[in-house]
Each structure stands twice: as C-alpha cells, then as structure tokens.
Motif scaffolding. Structure first.
Motif, mmCIF file in Angstrom:
data_model
loop_
_atom_site.group_PDB
_atom_site.id
_atom_site.type_symbol
_atom_site.label_atom_id
_atom_site.label_comp_id
_atom_site.label_asym_id
_atom_site.label_seq_id
_atom_site.Cartn_x
_atom_site.Cartn_y
_atom_site.Cartn_z
ATOM 1 N N HIS A 16 -50.508 19.105 -25.027
ATOM 2 C CA HIS A 16 -51.583 20.089 -24.872
ATOM 3 C C HIS A 16 -52.490 19.836 -23.673
ATOM 4 O O HIS A 16 -52.933 20.774 -23.022
ATOM 5 C CB HIS A 16 -52.399 20.246 -26.166
ATOM 6 N N ARG A 17 -52.760 18.591 -23.328
ATOM 7 C CA ARG A 17 -53.615 18.317 -22.162
ATOM 8 C C ARG A 17 -52.907 18.693 -20.856
ATOM 9 O O ARG A 17 -53.522 19.247 -19.957
ATOM 10 C CB ARG A 17 -54.038 16.856 -22.144
ATOM 11 N N ARG A 18 -51.618 18.389 -20.769
ATOM 12 C CA ARG A 18 -50.842 18.767 -19.588
ATOM 13 C C ARG A 18 -50.806 20.280 -19.426
ATOM 14 O O ARG A 18 -50.933 20.801 -18.322
ATOM 15 C CB ARG A 18 -49.403 18.254 -19.691
ATOM 16 N N VAL A 19 -50.629 20.983 -20.543
ATOM 17 C CA VAL A 19 -50.603 22.441 -20.529
ATOM 18 C C VAL A 19 -51.946 22.968 -20.035
ATOM 19 O O VAL A 19 -52.016 23.801 -19.126
ATOM 20 C CB VAL A 19 -50.249 22.996 -21.928
ATOM 21 N N ARG A 20 -53.029 22.495 -20.635
ATOM 22 C CA ARG A 20 -54.376 22.940 -20.242
ATOM 23 C C ARG A 20 -54.629 22.686 -18.753
ATOM 24 O O ARG A 20 -55.120 23.559 -18.038
ATOM 25 C CB ARG A 20 -55.435 22.219 -21.076
ATOM 26 N N ASP A 21 -54.277 21.492 -18.285
ATOM 27 C CA ASP A 21 -54.528 21.150 -16.881
ATOM 28 C C ASP A 21 -53.745 22.049 -15.935
ATOM 29 O O ASP A 21 -54.273 22.501 -14.915
ATOM 30 C CB ASP A 21 -54.205 19.676 -16.619
ATOM 31 N N LEU A 22 -52.483 22.325 -16.259
ATOM 32 C CA LEU A 22 -51.684 23.209 -15.411
ATOM 33 C C LEU A 22 -52.264 24.620 -15.408
ATOM 34 O O LEU A 22 -52.384 25.242 -14.350
ATOM 35 C CB LEU A 22 -50.229 23.252 -15.868
ATOM 36 N N VAL A 23 -52.619 25.134 -16.571
ATOM 37 C CA VAL A 23 -53.180 26.481 -16.649
ATOM 38 C C VAL A 23 -54.454 26.569 -15.811
ATOM 39 O O VAL A 23 -54.643 27.532 -15.054
ATOM 40 C CB VAL A 23 -53.445 26.884 -18.119
#
Length: 158
Positions: A16-23
């Motif tokens: 979830h953190r990787r997803v948030r950062d990419l978004v």
C-alpha cells in the motif's frame, strides 16, 4: 530500461505505501492544472489493496513503473485508477495497462470497461478516446468536470 521487461504482479496488503507513493508522483502534474490534489492522491491505499485488484507493473529489481486498480462489477470492469511513474509517461504504459484490464474483463465474462477522469486531464482523455472509450456522462465536480467513459469489448478499438 526497455519496456518489454516489466512484469505485472498483483499487489498485496504490504504494497500500500508503494502504491500511494507512485500515485502521488503520477498525479502531481495535475495539481497546478486543477488547483488541488486529484482524488486519487488522497485515497486510502491500505484499504484499496484489500478492496480492489491492483496490478503493479514492475521493472528490474521490483522498481514500480505503473499500476492499474480495478473493481469487477456485475456488468463491467471498473478502472478505478491508472498511475504511471513520470519517468515512464508517454511510452505506451497506459495502453498496456488498459489492454490488461480488457483481458481481465473478458476472462470474467464482462463486455465493457468503465472509468472516470477529470476533463482537464487532456492527455488522459485523448489516450482513452484513442483506445476506444467514449464519454457517456459528465458531471460537475468542485470546479472541474468529471467525464464518465466506457469502452465496449465487443469490437477492437479504432
């Protein structure tokens, strides 16, 4: 890095953190266009990775290039989000992710993709139209216009 080496993997709760950062990186370009953070920048991705399918396009060493977040609905596949790292935008990654969504939809017996976007995101609107999406509804949202778009999977695009 050639774009033929990245692999699609399904995100898990720990992503979830990787997803948030990419978004946040992918959508940052739109903040000055609309004068605020787009809704995907504010989403709860700890919940999204559980509630939706999020497929990650990873390069060598697991570097996150892009993602597509989908939700299977009774009569279509909803595309909640597509985010492409700024270093990879304009290289066909979005088209690859839409093709992936179309495969998912067909495999689940759905004959349509649907999504929404901000009308001010002209590059995105043009991409979706080029890939066969049509606007079927518009709606005011804050000081912008939301476009609801869909694409039939009955025939190949354009």
């Amino acid at each position: 890095m050639p774009l033929d080496t990245p692999q699609l993997v399904t995100a898990g709760p720990d992503d979830h953190r990787r997803v948030r950062d990419l978004v946040r990186r992918a959508y940052a370009r739109w903040v000055p266009v609309i004068g605020r953070e787009p809704r995907p920048m504010q989403a709860d991705y700890a919940r999204a990775v559980v509630d939706h399918r999020i497929d990650l396009l990873e390069g060598d060493g697991g570097a996150l290039i892009a993602l597509i977040e989908t939700d299977l609905r009774p009569d279509h596949l909803w595309i909640e989000n597509i985010a492409v790292h700024p270093d990879h935008q304009g290289r066909g990654v979005g088209s690859r992710l839409i093709a992936h969504a179309a495969r998912l939809a067909r495999a689940a017996g759905r004959r349509e993709l649907q999504l929404l976007t901000n009308a001010a995101f002209l590059d995105n609107v043009r991409l979706y139209e080029r890939l066969g999406f049509v606007t079927w509804k518009t709606e005011p949202w804050l000081e912008s216009t939301t476009l609801y778009m869909r694409r039939s999977l009955e025939d190949p695009p354009g």
